[in-house]
Write a protein that holds these residues in place. Sequence first.
Motif, short mmCIF file in Angstrom:
data_model
loop_
_atom_site.label_atom_id
_atom_site.label_comp_id
_atom_site.label_asym_id
_atom_site.label_seq_id
_atom_site.Cartn_x
_atom_site.Cartn_y
_atom_site.Cartn_z
N ARG A 107 0.84 -1.18 0.00
CA ARG A 107 0.00 0.00 0.00
C ARG A 107 0.88 1.24 0.00
O ARG A 107 1.93 1.27 0.65
CB ARG A 107 -0.84 -0.04 1.28
N PHE A 145 -4.53 11.95 1.52
CA PHE A 145 -5.02 12.80 2.61
C PHE A 145 -4.70 14.25 2.31
O PHE A 145 -3.64 14.56 1.77
CB PHE A 145 -4.36 12.42 3.93
N GLN A 170 -9.23 11.90 1.62
CA GLN A 170 -9.94 12.35 2.80
C GLN A 170 -9.24 13.57 3.38
O GLN A 170 -8.06 13.78 3.13
CB GLN A 170 -9.92 11.29 3.90
N ARG A 183 -7.90 15.61 6.74
CA ARG A 183 -7.53 15.56 8.16
C ARG A 183 -7.16 16.97 8.60
O ARG A 183 -6.48 17.68 7.85
CB ARG A 183 -6.33 14.63 8.36
N CYS A 210 3.93 20.62 12.78
CA CYS A 210 3.22 19.59 12.02
C CYS A 210 3.30 19.80 10.51
O CYS A 210 2.83 18.97 9.74
CB CYS A 210 1.78 19.47 12.47
N SER A 213 0.83 13.26 13.30
CA SER A 213 -0.43 13.93 13.60
C SER A 213 -1.61 13.21 12.94
O SER A 213 -2.65 13.02 13.56
CB SER A 213 -0.35 15.38 13.13
N ILE A 214 -1.44 12.79 11.69
CA ILE A 214 -2.53 12.06 11.02
C ILE A 214 -2.76 10.73 11.73
O ILE A 214 -3.90 10.27 11.85
CB ILE A 214 -2.21 11.82 9.53
N GLU A 215 -1.70 10.15 12.25
CA GLU A 215 -1.86 8.87 12.96
C GLU A 215 -2.51 9.06 14.32
O GLU A 215 -2.75 8.10 15.04
CB GLU A 215 -0.50 8.18 13.11
N GLY A 216 -2.77 10.34 14.69
CA GLY A 216 -3.46 10.59 15.95
C GLY A 216 -2.53 10.75 17.14
O GLY A 216 -2.95 10.61 18.28
N ARG A 217 -1.26 11.05 16.86
CA ARG A 217 -0.31 11.23 17.95
C ARG A 217 0.10 12.68 18.03
O ARG A 217 -0.23 13.49 17.18
CB ARG A 217 0.93 10.36 17.69
N ARG A 218 0.87 13.03 19.09
CA ARG A 218 1.41 14.38 19.13
C ARG A 218 2.43 14.52 18.02
O ARG A 218 3.11 13.56 17.65
CB ARG A 218 2.03 14.70 20.50
N GLY A 219 2.53 15.74 17.47
CA GLY A 219 3.33 15.92 16.27
C GLY A 219 4.79 16.15 16.56
O GLY A 219 5.30 17.25 16.40
N SER A 220 5.49 15.10 16.95
CA SER A 220 6.94 15.23 17.13
C SER A 220 7.66 14.65 15.92
O SER A 220 7.36 13.54 15.50
CB SER A 220 7.41 14.46 18.37
N TRP A 225 1.66 5.07 8.65
CA TRP A 225 1.49 3.67 9.03
C TRP A 225 2.58 2.77 8.42
O TRP A 225 2.31 1.63 8.03
CB TRP A 225 0.09 3.17 8.64
N GLY A 260 -6.52 6.77 12.07
CA GLY A 260 -6.01 8.01 12.66
C GLY A 260 -7.12 8.98 12.98
O GLY A 260 -7.14 10.11 12.51
N ASN A 261 -8.07 8.52 13.80
CA ASN A 261 -9.26 9.33 13.98
C ASN A 261 -9.24 10.22 15.22
O ASN A 261 -10.07 11.08 15.36
CB ASN A 261 -10.48 8.40 14.06
N LEU A 262 -8.28 10.01 16.13
CA LEU A 262 -8.36 10.67 17.43
C LEU A 262 -8.48 12.19 17.30
O LEU A 262 -9.34 12.81 17.92
CB LEU A 262 -7.14 10.30 18.29
N ILE A 263 -7.62 12.78 16.49
CA ILE A 263 -7.62 14.24 16.40
C ILE A 263 -8.92 14.74 15.77
O ILE A 263 -9.48 15.75 16.20
CB ILE A 263 -6.37 14.71 15.64
N MET A 264 -9.44 14.00 14.81
CA MET A 264 -10.70 14.41 14.19
C MET A 264 -11.85 14.34 15.20
O MET A 264 -12.73 15.18 15.21
CB MET A 264 -11.00 13.55 12.97
N ARG A 313 -2.72 9.39 27.14
CA ARG A 313 -2.43 9.62 25.72
C ARG A 313 -3.35 10.69 25.14
O ARG A 313 -2.94 11.53 24.35
CB ARG A 313 -2.57 8.31 24.93
N GLU A 330 -2.07 13.93 26.36
CA GLU A 330 -0.81 14.25 25.68
C GLU A 330 -1.12 14.97 24.37
O GLU A 330 -0.53 15.98 24.03
CB GLU A 330 -0.03 12.95 25.41
N VAL A 331 -2.09 14.44 23.65
CA VAL A 331 -2.46 15.02 22.37
C VAL A 331 -3.13 16.39 22.56
O VAL A 331 -2.77 17.37 21.92
CB VAL A 331 -3.37 14.05 21.58
N PHE A 349 -0.68 19.06 23.53
CA PHE A 349 0.35 19.37 22.53
C PHE A 349 -0.15 20.40 21.52
O PHE A 349 0.56 21.31 21.11
CB PHE A 349 0.79 18.10 21.80
N TYR A 350 -1.40 20.24 21.11
CA TYR A 350 -1.93 21.09 20.05
C TYR A 350 -2.60 22.34 20.62
O TYR A 350 -3.50 22.24 21.45
CB TYR A 350 -2.94 20.29 19.21
#
Lengths: 655, 164
Positions: free
Chosen positions: A296, A341, A382, A384, A392, A401-408, A422, B33-37, B67, B70-71, B74-75
Amino acid sequence: METKRLTTSDLDAIWAEAPAPAKMWIRVGMDTGGIAAGARQVYDALIDARDDLGLKIDIRKTGSLGLSYADPVVVVGGVDRPTVVFGAMDAESARDLIVRHCRDGYLLEDRVIATHERGRDLGGQPQVAMLVKDTSPRKNQDRTAFFQDLIREELGVHHQQAKVRVYRAKDMGLYQKGVCVQLLPSRVTYTNVSGPDIRRMIEETLQGGQVLTDLLETAGDPQQRIVLRNCGLIDPDELQSYLQAGGYRGLKRALTEMTPEQVIEEMKVSGLRGRGGAGFPTWLKWKLTRDPVADRKIVICNGDEGDPGAFMDRSVLEGDPHAVLEGLMISAYAIGAETGFFYIRAEYPLAVERIQRAIDQCRAAGLLGRNILGSDFSFDAQVRLGAGAFVCGEETALIASIEGRRGSPEPRPPYPSVKGLWGKPTSINNVETLAAVSVILDEGGEWYAGFGTEKSRGTKVFAVTGKVQNPQLVEVPMGIPIRTVIEDVCGGADHGARIKAVQTGGPSGGVIPLDKLDTPVTYESLQALGSIMGSGGMLVMDESDSMVDVAKFYLGFCVEESCGKCAPCRIGGFQMLKLLEKIHAGNGDPDDLGTIRDICHCMKTASLCGLGQTAPNPVLSTLQYFEEEYLDLVDKRRATSANQKREAITQWERV
Amino acid sequence: MSMGTELGNLLDWVEGIRRRVRELAKEWEDQEGNLIMILHAIQNEFGYIPRGVASELSKELGISMARIYEVITFYHYFRLTPPGRHTIQVCMGTACYLKGAMDLQNELERQLKATGGRDGEFHLESVRCIGCCGMAPAVVVDGETHGRLCPNDMAGILKEKRGK
Ligand SMILES: Cc1cc2nc3c(=O)[nH]c(=O)nc-3n(C[C@H](O)[C@H](O)[C@H](O)COP(=O)(O)O)c2cc1C
Ligand code: SF4
Ligand code: FES
């Protein structure tokens, strides 16, 4: 209509038949800037007035033409009538526009903008209007109204006053060229018009049909609208509107006539380099993402536009969303990706809305989904949202960030082209890059390579703001001097002040002093000056601006936005900011400058990501070109004399 | 009103939130990756991200509270406290900064202090470039943009909104 799946022959038919132009049409610039200035009220007032009078006028909203200084902007055109741009509109003048312009054929005083389009001959037609504007820099001695009266009087003497009307223009797109006059409909433009010239204009030009070559403005428009080709002209909410402008021709060509390798080859020929800042060759990024074997692959459009004070990407997303989507689809085809995205700042709700609508329309029309246009290519995209973190915009942080984590940010390699979202090969391109891709595939790589310089091909969009007469969005071929952008297109410093420097590249860039303004805009030449091309912010500063303060502002921004992952950026930036604040408050000592240079060096070499690596640039370049301002602040005796000098300049400006 | 119904209302309210969080999470269920949305959707609905809602979300998505926080922290965009009745955003983008945005900000702070501080009626914040650099310096009051301002205009802006 739009719910129907489009086939290639449907598209061919749309492109082949030019739609019958409306007898009269009006476009209202409804981007964020326009709306903030009142474009919605203008739009409503236009509709009301049109319906009151029962006129047939096609009124639509559109994106921004780029003329930010004149928002809200309205463009009027139609069959057998010159297209006229009106600026600084409000509800009242909107009504006037319908009644006095659309119905009665008059223009509006102080609202007409003569665009950079100019004529060379009269086209064998009688001229019906003259626009006048005094473009001398001193505003308190504006002779526009005086010349308007003079011309009217002289027309009266020649019994022409009923045939040719004279209006004061809001702007001429010309600066420091004395009194300028533009004739309509030919757009023949005269500059440095003096009293005695008025009679000649009337006798020789209006009556004799001769152009006065000694007054004729022959300089063409330095701008070249490729990325902004549709902005301010088409309806960004209508797929049909984009298709009629030739939209999705590039996609069709790629899908039906070319292999992915050929698409990449076309990009190579075009010479396009990334417009998000780093200038990485787009074809190479695509190839590096195409090569790895993976189940993919993913493409991403970077719409995070982090430079605080720049709005190129926003204007394109709001004004021509389908062009960006088409570019993303082409990149996906070239790479072999089925998922895409758009990562867009949450602070850009209108851009998000318009991109989402574009996606929905394409899904309904079969331009997104399975087997697009009958090919083997399947793709969907899509949106985001970002959430207010500058870092970011950096590729690896964006992915997090797209993966839903803090943007480090993460260390590279591995690059996203190998291991991205991913863990899959991912190609990330900037908004402007993708908007250029769609037209390159349509017009050909060679065509695009014909603009710009050998190493910096094509055009670049700049958002020119700050102490400049007409802040606006500008698109120029690479290689033209910065001065042309600032002075010829935007009118130079505001209020006749003197430009001190121009900042490019935002928080990652540097300042370019006045004596270097003839430098051509290319990736290499800006870098050689200690700045960068960046994403396209151009901030003009005049003599009253303190370079230390500007450096402090940008560094403060980077410190606030640092993700804190690595020490050089987190600690170095903070300590340097403390030193700058100390110096700015007048408490610094000369040794501080050495310390600042040391910290800069450490941040540049040891920071993990681009934010920390480039954060010293504004400080270093102001130190390079304006060290005396720092020295003035750390040495009180120098400061007094500098203050006196500044006071003397202010005094002098006042006389 | 008796204690009973008040408690009943409260429980209904909590149940309502639970349901809403479940709906929002469901909407994004199959999306990667839906958390932020989802956090965006929550903030849109509540104006900020209440602790109780975050905790519901944590259960719903099976992600730890740590977690999620944390998010959120951060934003910059996400808020942990409710916004005031009126939001005043001073643009601190470069163009506005250069044209005196600091003076506007200082004046607003002065005015708000003088009349009892940020009492929940006004929420003052700075934002980066709101996209009308042509009208710098600019301030957004409850979504409406005012441009080409000077410090003297601030009193009028506050007066117009106060008590409404
Ligand atoms: C701190 C930081 C912020 C960035 N911000 C942006 C941004 O707002 N928009 C953007 O397109 N690229 C941004 N970039 C560059 C991207 O990382 C990436 O190079 C770019 O999106 C690639 O697209 P391009 O090749 O089309 O330019 C940023 C980089 C760094 C280090
Ligand atoms: S350089 Fe700054 S922003 Fe980049 S990873 Fe290090 S701390 Fe984070
Ligand atoms: S910097 Fe304030 S609107 Fe752009």
